[in-house]
Design an enzyme around this catalytic site. Sequence first.
Site, short mmCIF file in Angstrom:
data_model
loop_
_atom_site.label_atom_id
_atom_site.label_comp_id
_atom_site.label_asym_id
_atom_site.label_seq_id
_atom_site.Cartn_x
_atom_site.Cartn_y
_atom_site.Cartn_z
N ARG A 42 0.82 -1.21 0.00
CA ARG A 42 0.00 0.00 0.00
C ARG A 42 0.86 1.26 0.00
O ARG A 42 0.50 2.28 0.61
CB ARG A 42 -0.96 0.00 1.20
CG ARG A 42 -1.95 -1.16 1.22
CD ARG A 42 -2.87 -1.15 0.00
NE ARG A 42 -3.69 -2.34 -0.01
CZ ARG A 42 -3.36 -3.49 -0.61
NH1 ARG A 42 -2.23 -3.58 -1.28
NH2 ARG A 42 -4.14 -4.52 -0.56
N GLU A 90 -5.62 4.32 5.84
CA GLU A 90 -5.27 4.15 4.44
C GLU A 90 -5.71 5.36 3.60
O GLU A 90 -4.96 5.80 2.73
CB GLU A 90 -5.89 2.86 3.90
CG GLU A 90 -5.47 2.52 2.49
CD GLU A 90 -5.86 1.11 2.08
OE1 GLU A 90 -6.07 0.89 0.88
OE2 GLU A 90 -5.94 0.23 2.96
N SER A 98 -11.39 -0.27 2.97
CA SER A 98 -10.58 -0.52 4.17
C SER A 98 -10.02 0.79 4.69
O SER A 98 -9.24 1.45 4.00
CB SER A 98 -9.44 -1.48 3.82
OG SER A 98 -9.94 -2.72 3.36
#
Length: 351
Positions: free
Chosen positions: A160, A343, A239
Amino acid sequence: MQELHDAPLAPLTTFRLGGPAARLLTATTDAEVIAAVREADASGTPLLIVGGGSNLVIGDKGFDGTALRIATKGFELSGTSLELAAGEVWTDAVARTVEAGLAGIECMAGIPGSAGATPIQNVGAYGQEVSSTITEVVAYDRRTRETVTIPNTECAFSYRHSRFKAEPDRFVVLRVRFELEEANGLSAPLKYPETARAMGVEQGDRVPLSAARETVLGLRAGKGMVLDPEDHDTWSAGSFFTNPILDPAAFQDFLGRVHDRLGPDVTPPAFPAEDGRTKTSAAWLIDRAGFTKGYGSGPARISTKHTLALTNRGAATTEDLLALAREVVAGVHAAFGVTLVNEPVTVGVSL
């Protein structure tokens, strides 16, 4: 290029949260994108890049600057090589590659947002990451004021993360190039246990491309991870937290806390990561810390379908969302000594 003033930004995000932008530009060509960026940089105007809006948390006061919405189009397929304009809708692009019989991104079906965001976040799901198929990223370099082509090896991809995320004010992604696989209508080998189980096959098996895509869409829908205007569980950024990656000492401390809290027979999820570290599950941590599906009594709550998604139930403010996120972060840290990291990108606010 369309220009609006005091323009609402909430409708451009999947959270449907945030105040207005002082100025909103919508660019439909790479040249318009570059011109808008250059103008902002030359005048010292704060600049916010908006793609699909699926990874943005914008403050209630909005953005006092120029928001640039990238709405470029371009899907060019040559053999197994694919080039996408930054503004292409990602889930539509995945569907078209499956229709073309090409494997490599089929398990990332249903991920909201635009193609230009995928290399920034090194987007991934169900055992696939874009870093495994991206060959080059074409971007405007705000430092050198040039359009550059950056090969995969110089993108610094990790979980990520990427060079583009590490230098958020430098690069504006214009195009993303991929190399896919022709496997006689079959998917790439399935890497994710849940996907394999759902299809009744073993990890490493290949399955028909369309079946892989439909299975992933079904799994995502069951977790509220496929956009649906009527379902408030999808009024989210997917998420909200990344899965923590712990060094050996931190992981041992984490195990001790798990055993103290939940009992010596409880084993948390653990997956090997780079440099001898271990990745565990943010969703597991949140749930075991007491934040179960549907947690919350206000207008921002945890999804009723998945503990990793924080949602706007229809009347939330960004501050409502952040209050819930802070509560979850504090609770998980108190329980397990692990600090969750958000995130989505925050604009004008922070946890």
